[in-house]
Design a protein around this motif. Structure first.
Motif, PDB file in Angstrom:
ATOM      1  N   LYS A 112     -25.579  15.553  53.828  1.00 43.60           N
ATOM      2  CA  LYS A 112     -25.524  14.359  54.664  1.00 43.60           C
ATOM      3  C   LYS A 112     -26.669  13.387  54.377  1.00 43.60           C
ATOM      4  N   ALA A 113     -27.508  13.715  53.411  1.00 45.22           N
ATOM      5  CA  ALA A 113     -28.687  12.886  53.130  1.00 45.22           C
ATOM      6  C   ALA A 113     -28.269  11.498  52.666  1.00 45.22           C
ATOM      7  N   LYS A 114     -28.977  10.494  53.163  1.00 39.75           N
ATOM      8  CA  LYS A 114     -28.692   9.118  52.756  1.00 39.75           C
ATOM      9  C   LYS A 114     -29.137   8.905  51.310  1.00 39.75           C
ATOM     10  N   ASP A 115     -28.567   7.868  50.692  1.00 44.71           N
ATOM     11  CA  ASP A 115     -28.748   7.666  49.246  1.00 44.71           C
ATOM     12  C   ASP A 115     -30.211   7.710  48.784  1.00 44.71           C
ATOM     13  N   PRO A 116     -31.158   7.030  49.457  1.00 47.89           N
ATOM     14  CA  PRO A 116     -32.548   7.080  48.974  1.00 47.89           C
ATOM     15  C   PRO A 116     -33.111   8.499  48.951  1.00 47.89           C
ATOM     16  N   THR A 117     -32.767   9.297  49.954  1.00 49.57           N
ATOM     17  CA  THR A 117     -33.244  10.680  49.999  1.00 49.57           C
ATOM     18  C   THR A 117     -32.527  11.528  48.956  1.00 49.57           C
ATOM     19  N   GLN A 118     -31.269  11.207  48.695  1.00 55.56           N
ATOM     20  CA  GLN A 118     -30.497  11.959  47.707  1.00 55.56           C
ATOM     21  C   GLN A 118     -31.104  11.811  46.308  1.00 55.56           C
ATOM     22  N   VAL A 119     -31.690  10.639  46.030  1.00 62.35           N
ATOM     23  CA  VAL A 119     -32.382  10.443  44.750  1.00 62.35           C
ATOM     24  C   VAL A 119     -33.486  11.485  44.595  1.00 62.35           C
ATOM     25  N   TYR A 120     -34.240  11.684  45.663  1.00 64.55           N
ATOM     26  CA  TYR A 120     -35.327  12.675  45.633  1.00 64.55           C
ATOM     27  C   TYR A 120     -34.770  14.087  45.482  1.00 64.55           C
ATOM     28  N   LEU A 121     -33.730  14.420  46.246  1.00 66.32           N
ATOM     29  CA  LEU A 121     -33.166  15.770  46.172  1.00 66.32           C
ATOM     30  C   LEU A 121     -32.602  16.055  44.784  1.00 66.32           C
ATOM     31  N   ASP A 122     -31.986  15.067  44.161  1.00 63.33           N
ATOM     32  CA  ASP A 122     -31.469  15.259  42.801  1.00 63.33           C
ATOM     33  C   ASP A 122     -32.613  15.550  41.830  1.00 63.33           C
ATOM     34  N   ARG A 123     -33.724  14.856  42.007  1.00 65.17           N
ATOM     35  CA  ARG A 123     -34.872  15.086  41.130  1.00 65.17           C
ATOM     36  C   ARG A 123     -35.463  16.474  41.383  1.00 65.17           C
ATOM     37  N   MET A 124     -35.418  16.927  42.631  1.00 66.07           N
ATOM     38  CA  MET A 124     -35.905  18.270  42.935  1.00 66.07           C
ATOM     39  C   MET A 124     -35.013  19.337  42.300  1.00 66.07           C
ATOM     40  N   ARG A 125     -33.715  19.056  42.236  1.00 68.70           N
ATOM     41  CA  ARG A 125     -32.813  20.012  41.560  1.00 68.70           C
ATOM     42  C   ARG A 125     -33.180  20.113  40.078  1.00 68.70           C
ATOM     43  N   GLU A 126     -33.499  18.977  39.463  1.00 67.43           N
ATOM     44  CA  GLU A 126     -33.934  18.989  38.062  1.00 67.43           C
ATOM     45  C   GLU A 126     -35.211  19.809  37.906  1.00 67.43           C
ATOM     46  N   LEU A 127     -36.155  19.597  38.827  1.00 69.40           N
ATOM     47  CA  LEU A 127     -37.421  20.325  38.754  1.00 69.40           C
ATOM     48  C   LEU A 127     -37.188  21.820  38.923  1.00 69.40           C
ATOM     49  N   MET A 128     -36.332  22.185  39.874  1.00 64.04           N
ATOM     50  CA  MET A 128     -36.059  23.598  40.127  1.00 64.04           C
ATOM     51  C   MET A 128     -35.438  24.259  38.900  1.00 64.04           C
ATOM     52  N   GLN A 129     -34.489  23.582  38.259  1.00 65.84           N
ATOM     53  CA  GLN A 129     -33.862  24.124  37.060  1.00 65.84           C
ATOM     54  C   GLN A 129     -34.882  24.268  35.926  1.00 65.84           C
ATOM     55  N   PHE A 130     -35.770  23.293  35.792  1.00 66.34           N
ATOM     56  CA  PHE A 130     -36.788  23.357  34.744  1.00 66.34           C
ATOM     57  C   PHE A 130     -37.737  24.532  34.978  1.00 66.34           C
ATOM     58  N   ILE A 131     -38.188  24.695  36.213  1.00 67.99           N
ATOM     59  CA  ILE A 131     -39.095  25.801  36.531  1.00 67.99           C
ATOM     60  C   ILE A 131     -38.413  27.146  36.290  1.00 67.99           C
ATOM     61  N   ASN A 132     -37.127  27.228  36.603  1.00 67.35           N
ATOM     62  CA  ASN A 132     -36.397  28.470  36.327  1.00 67.35           C
ATOM     63  C   ASN A 132     -36.374  28.789  34.834  1.00 67.35           C
ATOM     64  N   ARG A 133     -36.230  27.752  34.009  1.00 71.43           N
ATOM     65  CA  ARG A 133     -36.188  27.970  32.566  1.00 71.43           C
ATOM     66  C   ARG A 133     -37.548  28.339  31.992  1.00 71.43           C
ATOM     67  N   THR A 134     -38.605  27.786  32.568  1.00 72.05           N
ATOM     68  CA  THR A 134     -39.933  27.951  31.966  1.00 72.05           C
ATOM     69  C   THR A 134     -40.798  28.997  32.655  1.00 72.05           C
ATOM     70  N   CYS A 135     -40.614  29.182  33.958  1.00 71.18           N
ATOM     71  CA  CYS A 135     -41.463  30.124  34.707  1.00 71.18           C
ATOM     72  C   CYS A 135     -40.715  31.357  35.185  1.00 71.18           C
ATOM     73  N   PHE A 136     -39.391  31.392  34.972  1.00 69.27           N
ATOM     74  CA  PHE A 136     -38.575  32.573  35.274  1.00 69.27           C
ATOM     75  C   PHE A 136     -38.710  33.004  36.742  1.00 69.27           C
ATOM     76  N   LEU A 137     -38.576  32.032  37.656  1.00 72.75           N
ATOM     77  CA  LEU A 137     -38.720  32.351  39.078  1.00 72.75           C
ATOM     78  C   LEU A 137     -37.388  32.612  39.782  1.00 72.75           C
ATOM     79  N   SER A 138     -36.269  32.323  39.125  1.00 73.08           N
ATOM     80  CA  SER A 138     -34.937  32.529  39.720  1.00 73.08           C
ATOM     81  C   SER A 138     -34.782  31.800  41.049  1.00 73.08           C
TER      82      SER A 138
END
Length: 212
Positions: free
Chosen positions: A79-105
């Motif tokens: 339900k997040a409004k568009d400006p907040t969704q921009v941030y959440l999308d970037r956090m998803r990218e960060l989470m995926q990157f950390i999973n690939r590099t730091c193996f945190l699952s």
């Protein structure tokens, strides 16, 4: 940020997390993105939709203004409004990157808008609950323009160094993102002389199963 810039910054953050237990990305959000998110937060504030934050979890949850004084509103991703969704999308990218590099699952995140009124603070604490260790990384992105040392409101982290500890202070400057180990770094928010706003949350290794 360009794809190459994001990759470089994420790489540095992952290195700093491994080495120091925390890392910082400057201008994680652009000034325009910060302003757009602030407009959403300001609307919630004007409507009285921010609630006093508590401490503890489940049956141990309580509101204690002697420990923390911030107001929050949980973010429902769908339900997040568009400006907040921009941030959440970037956090998803960060989470995926950390999973690939730091193996945190990492599998999920939880975030809320945060407002510290003038004079409020949050005393020293650890973000990981005793009964729930699924918060692995704490993440804060600040929304405050023209912040000065005299405005207070610093995030103060206590980094273990052998038998001692090192104090690290971070100003809540607009667009700045800090990420740190939820199980390792005790921290506090020093009393603020201005309203202090942020997006605050955690990256988890288990899907969030509680309603907002």
């Amino acid at each position: 940020m360009t794809t190459q810039t994001i990759e470089t910054r994420f790489n540095q953050l992952a290195d700093d997390l491994s080495e120091n237990g925390y890392g910082i990305i400057e201008s994680f959000l652009s000034d325009e993105e910060v302003k757009d998110i602030l407009s959403v937060l300001d609307d919630y504030q004007e409507a009285g939709d921010l609630k006093r934050a508590g401490i503890g979890q489940a049956e141990n949850h309580q509101v204690d203004k002697s420990q923390r004084g911030d107001l929050i509103r949980w973010i429902e991703p769908e339900k997040a409004k568009d400006p907040t969704q921009v941030y959440l999308d970037r956090m998803r990218e960060l989470m995926q990157f950390i999973n690939r590099t730091c193996f945190l699952s990492l599998k999920d995140f939880e975030f809320h808008y945060t407002l510290y009124p003038v004079g409020t603070f949050y005393k020293r604490h650890l973000d990981q609950f005793k009964q729930d260790d699924h918060r692995k990384l704490s993440v804060i992105c600040y929304l405050n323009f023209d912040w000065r040392e005299g405005d207070g409101g610093q995030l103060r982290m206590y980094k273990p160094v052998g038998a001692d500890e090192q104090i690290v202070d971070v100003l809540p400057v607009a667009g700045r993102l800090i990420c740190f180990r939820s199980d390792l770094l005790e921290h506090e928010v020093l009393p603020t002389a201005r309203e202090r706003k942020s997006l605050t949350g955690w990256l988890r290794d288990q899907l969030l199963d509680v309603p907002f």
